[in-house]
Design an enzyme around this catalytic site. Structure first.
Site, PDB file in Angstrom:
ATOM      1  N   LEU A 130      36.201 -47.284  32.008  1.00  0.00           N
ATOM      2  CA  LEU A 130      35.042 -47.892  31.325  1.00  0.00           C
ATOM      3  C   LEU A 130      35.428 -49.167  30.924  1.00  0.00           C
ATOM      4  O   LEU A 130      36.403 -49.637  30.294  1.00  0.00           O
ATOM      5  CB  LEU A 130      34.692 -47.087  30.091  1.00  0.00           C
ATOM      6  CG  LEU A 130      34.539 -45.612  30.500  1.00  0.00           C
ATOM      7  CD1 LEU A 130      33.970 -44.883  29.073  1.00  0.00           C
ATOM      8  CD2 LEU A 130      33.617 -45.400  31.435  1.00  0.00           C
ATOM      9  N   LYS A 164      23.839 -53.026  38.146  1.00  0.00           N
ATOM     10  CA  LYS A 164      24.861 -53.495  39.115  1.00  0.00           C
ATOM     11  C   LYS A 164      24.959 -52.868  40.449  1.00  0.00           C
ATOM     12  O   LYS A 164      25.204 -53.412  41.425  1.00  0.00           O
ATOM     13  CB  LYS A 164      26.066 -53.253  38.166  1.00  0.00           C
ATOM     14  CG  LYS A 164      27.597 -53.354  39.046  1.00  0.00           C
ATOM     15  CD  LYS A 164      27.704 -54.540  39.559  1.00  0.00           C
ATOM     16  CE  LYS A 164      29.182 -54.843  40.224  1.00  0.00           C
ATOM     17  NZ  LYS A 164      29.752 -53.692  41.119  1.00  0.00           N
ATOM     18  N   HIS A 167      29.466 -50.135  31.399  1.00  0.00           N
ATOM     19  CA  HIS A 167      29.503 -48.667  31.221  1.00  0.00           C
ATOM     20  C   HIS A 167      28.874 -48.708  29.694  1.00  0.00           C
ATOM     21  O   HIS A 167      28.027 -47.814  29.355  1.00  0.00           O
ATOM     22  CB  HIS A 167      30.664 -48.074  31.159  1.00  0.00           C
ATOM     23  CG  HIS A 167      31.214 -47.978  32.638  1.00  0.00           C
ATOM     24  ND1 HIS A 167      32.351 -48.627  33.086  1.00  0.00           N
ATOM     25  CD2 HIS A 167      30.846 -47.365  33.665  1.00  0.00           C
ATOM     26  CE1 HIS A 167      32.525 -48.404  34.296  1.00  0.00           C
ATOM     27  NE2 HIS A 167      31.713 -47.832  34.752  1.00  0.00           N
ATOM     28  N   GLY A 216      23.262 -48.430  35.959  1.00  0.00           N
ATOM     29  CA  GLY A 216      23.102 -50.072  35.882  1.00  0.00           C
ATOM     30  C   GLY A 216      22.600 -50.578  36.931  1.00  0.00           C
ATOM     31  O   GLY A 216      22.775 -50.148  37.983  1.00  0.00           O
TER      32      GLY A 216
END
Ligand code: AMP
Length: 281
Positions: A35, A151, A39, A149
């Site tokens: 993490l 991302k 996160h 996310g």
């Protein structure tokens, strides 16, 4: 407060059943561990938006198309539990493989359309693995909200499609990408970068930001992207697997230069595959 670490599906469901019966909204944050602040931003959003929060940590073998990548993937469970302490979440679910894929498991969940290109093309089977594990984690946790996310922008779209199509009753909430100060998108895989590669890694995002500015300014997309690819290669990336302007949500190719859109890229650097994406316009 250290959240209980739960390793079995039955133990998890003993908890979640009670929460659901009490009318509490369960939020889940699916992760593969190692993490970082990216996160943790999802955990903060989950705390804000749900009554109960479960973080799952499962390095899902089915979503790795490269066995070496699976083997090298960082595993830092104790450290992860420590990082989660300050959020006072309700459970950390760390299932063993048998809790997700028991003997005889023989189902694959497969999303088409939005899952077909980009990561789907470069990593065959990856999104089937993601869709299958996410379906399992949604049902096992009995969550009503799930936090993902941007991302992994394409993954966010795939999971949104999946939840809608299968009536899983889970609202998929997308959260912005968290970056290092130099612009590199945080990723568990960044731990695998050598010092030399770490210095070069932000050049991917820099090239993308410059390209986005030029596209917004009206320069021809193909020319801008070709120059950005050359810049990324000049920064010693091994390859540019893709660098493409796609429509928001559906990820279809943008042919008419219509903005806003999303610029998505994947490029390996010294053997570590980096992906990133940003809004354009
Ligand atoms: P992973 O552990 O890589 O499977 O990621 C778990 C979740 O964290 C996914 O929803 C990712 O999109 C999200 N995530 C990973 N890195 C970041 C980041 N830098 N910013 C925001 N979310 C992220």
């Amino acid at each position: 407060m250290r959240a209980p670490i739960i390793r079995s599906k039955s133990e998890l469901q003993n908890l979640t059943r009670g929460w659901r019966q009490a009318g509490e909204v369960i939020g889940v944050v699916p992760t593969m561990g190692a993490l970082h602040d990216g996160h943790l931003s999802l955990v903060a959003a989950a705390k804000e938006g749900s009554d109960r929060v479960i973080v799952t940590i499962f390095v899902n073998p089915k979503q790795f198309n490269d066995p070496k990548d699976l083997e090298n993937y960082p595993r830092t469970e104790n450290e992860d539990a420590r990082k989660l302490e300050r959020f006072e979440i309700d459970a950390i679910y760390v299932p063993g493989p048998d809790q997700i894929y028991p003997e005889g498991f023989d189902t694959t969940v497969s999303v088409s359309g939005v899952a077909d290109e980009l990561e789907g093309e470069k990593r065959p089977g990856h999104f089937d693995g993601v869709a299958t594990v996410v379906t399992k984690l949604f049902t096992q946790t009995m969550a009503e909200k799930a936090f993902f996310g941007e991302k992994d922008y394409q993954q966010l779209q795939v999971v949104t499609q999946l939840s809608r199509d299968l009536d899983l009753g889970v609202e998929v909430v997308g959260c912005p990408t968290i970056r290092e100060e130099d612009g590199l998108a945080m990723s568990s895989r960044n731990l695998l970068l050598s010092d030399r590669a770490r210095v070069r890694a932000p050049r991917l995002n820099e090239a993308m930001e410059r390209a986005a500015e030029r596209i917004v300014a009206g320069e021809p997309v193909e020319t801008v992207l070709a120059e950005a690819r050359a810049e990324i290669l000049a920064a010693e990336f091994n390859d540019v697997e893709y660098l493409e302007l796609r429509s928001i949500g559906t990820l279809k190719p943008v042919t008419d230069g219509k903005l806003p859109a999303r610029l998505l890229a994947a490029a390996p650097l010294a053997g570590v595959r980096l992906i990133d994406n940003i809004a354009v316009g």
